[in-house]
Scaffold this motif. Structure first.
Motif, PDB file in Angstrom:
ATOM      1  N   SER A  64     -55.923 -56.733  29.261  1.00 19.68           N
ATOM      2  CA  SER A  64     -55.015 -57.116  28.176  1.00 19.68           C
ATOM      3  C   SER A  64     -55.706 -56.867  26.843  1.00 19.68           C
ATOM      4  N   VAL A  65     -54.890 -56.500  25.834  1.00 19.97           N
ATOM      5  CA  VAL A  65     -55.404 -56.223  24.498  1.00 19.97           C
ATOM      6  C   VAL A  65     -54.478 -56.900  23.496  1.00 19.97           C
ATOM      7  N   LYS A  66     -55.049 -57.734  22.624  1.00 21.78           N
ATOM      8  CA  LYS A  66     -54.282 -58.399  21.565  1.00 21.78           C
ATOM      9  C   LYS A  66     -54.431 -57.615  20.280  1.00 21.78           C
ATOM     10  N   ALA A  67     -53.290 -57.389  19.614  1.00 22.57           N
ATOM     11  CA  ALA A  67     -53.318 -56.690  18.324  1.00 22.57           C
ATOM     12  C   ALA A  67     -52.010 -56.931  17.595  1.00 22.57           C
ATOM     13  N   GLY A  68     -52.091 -57.325  16.347  1.00 16.34           N
ATOM     14  CA  GLY A  68     -50.916 -57.438  15.498  1.00 16.34           C
ATOM     15  C   GLY A  68     -49.854 -58.406  15.965  1.00 16.34           C
ATOM     16  N   GLY A  69     -50.248 -59.503  16.590  1.00 18.60           N
ATOM     17  CA  GLY A  69     -49.274 -60.490  17.030  1.00 18.60           C
ATOM     18  C   GLY A  69     -48.651 -60.199  18.380  1.00 18.60           C
ATOM     19  N   TYR A  70     -49.121 -59.170  19.035  1.00 17.70           N
ATOM     20  CA  TYR A  70     -48.630 -58.798  20.359  1.00 17.70           C
ATOM     21  C   TYR A  70     -49.801 -58.673  21.314  1.00 17.70           C
ATOM     22  N   THR A  71     -49.522 -58.856  22.584  1.00 15.66           N
ATOM     23  CA  THR A  71     -50.522 -58.603  23.612  1.00 15.66           C
ATOM     24  C   THR A  71     -49.955 -57.563  24.564  1.00 15.66           C
ATOM     25  N   THR A  72     -50.747 -56.540  24.823  1.00 19.06           N
ATOM     26  CA  THR A  72     -50.354 -55.501  25.759  1.00 19.06           C
ATOM     27  C   THR A  72     -51.150 -55.703  27.038  1.00 19.06           C
ATOM     28  N   TYR A  73     -50.436 -55.917  28.128  1.00 17.53           N
ATOM     29  CA  TYR A  73     -51.047 -56.064  29.448  1.00 17.53           C
ATOM     30  C   TYR A  73     -50.883 -54.735  30.163  1.00 17.53           C
ATOM     31  N   THR A  74     -51.943 -54.264  30.777  1.00 19.46           N
ATOM     32  CA  THR A  74     -51.930 -52.973  31.449  1.00 19.46           C
ATOM     33  C   THR A  74     -52.417 -53.135  32.880  1.00 19.46           C
ATOM     34  N   LEU A  75     -51.671 -52.547  33.792  1.00 17.80           N
ATOM     35  CA  LEU A  75     -52.045 -52.510  35.208  1.00 17.80           C
ATOM     36  C   LEU A  75     -52.148 -51.050  35.588  1.00 17.80           C
ATOM     37  N   GLU A  76     -53.286 -50.670  36.133  1.00 16.86           N
ATOM     38  CA  GLU A  76     -53.518 -49.280  36.502  1.00 16.86           C
ATOM     39  C   GLU A  76     -53.917 -49.211  37.971  1.00 16.86           C
ATOM     40  N   LEU A 123     -45.332 -64.542  35.477  1.00 20.52           N
ATOM     41  CA  LEU A 123     -44.304 -63.705  34.865  1.00 20.52           C
ATOM     42  C   LEU A 123     -44.871 -62.364  34.415  1.00 20.52           C
ATOM     43  N   VAL A 124     -46.029 -62.386  33.786  1.00 22.52           N
ATOM     44  CA  VAL A 124     -46.653 -61.147  33.336  1.00 22.52           C
ATOM     45  C   VAL A 124     -47.045 -60.296  34.537  1.00 22.52           C
ATOM     46  N   GLU A 125     -47.648 -60.906  35.544  1.00 20.28           N
ATOM     47  CA  GLU A 125     -48.065 -60.158  36.726  1.00 20.28           C
ATOM     48  C   GLU A 125     -46.870 -59.549  37.454  1.00 20.28           C
ATOM     49  N   ALA A 126     -45.792 -60.309  37.603  1.00 19.84           N
ATOM     50  CA  ALA A 126     -44.593 -59.790  38.268  1.00 19.84           C
ATOM     51  C   ALA A 126     -44.011 -58.612  37.492  1.00 19.84           C
TER      52      ALA A 126
END
Length: 67
Positions: A7-19, A49-52
């Motif tokens: 996960s990466v937080k930036a600008g009031g948002y968090t981007t979660y990445t699954l690879e 919720l994020v994982e699903a």
């Protein structure tokens, strides 16, 4: 299968990445959520919720690339 999650937080948002790497093919799914929306979620449901969402997006990506 190799799976990584970050996960990466930036600008009031968090981007979660699954690879996932399956048979030397790389698949990536992302879920972007505003930090305020994430904070408003029920504590016990946040991670589920994020994982699903990530796994659903990853399966869609794999299915799309297999077509």
């Amino acid at each position: 299968m190799q799976v990584t999650n970050r996960s990466v937080k930036a600008g009031g948002y968090t981007t979660y990445t699954l690879e996932a790497v399956i048979e030397q093919q790389r698949y990536v799914a992302q879920h972007v959520i505003p930090d305020a929306a994430y904070a408003a979620l029920n504590v016990k449901d946040k991670n589920d919720l994020v994982e699903a969402s990530l796994w659903t997006n990853l399966m869609r990506t794999i299915e799309h690339q297999l077509r």
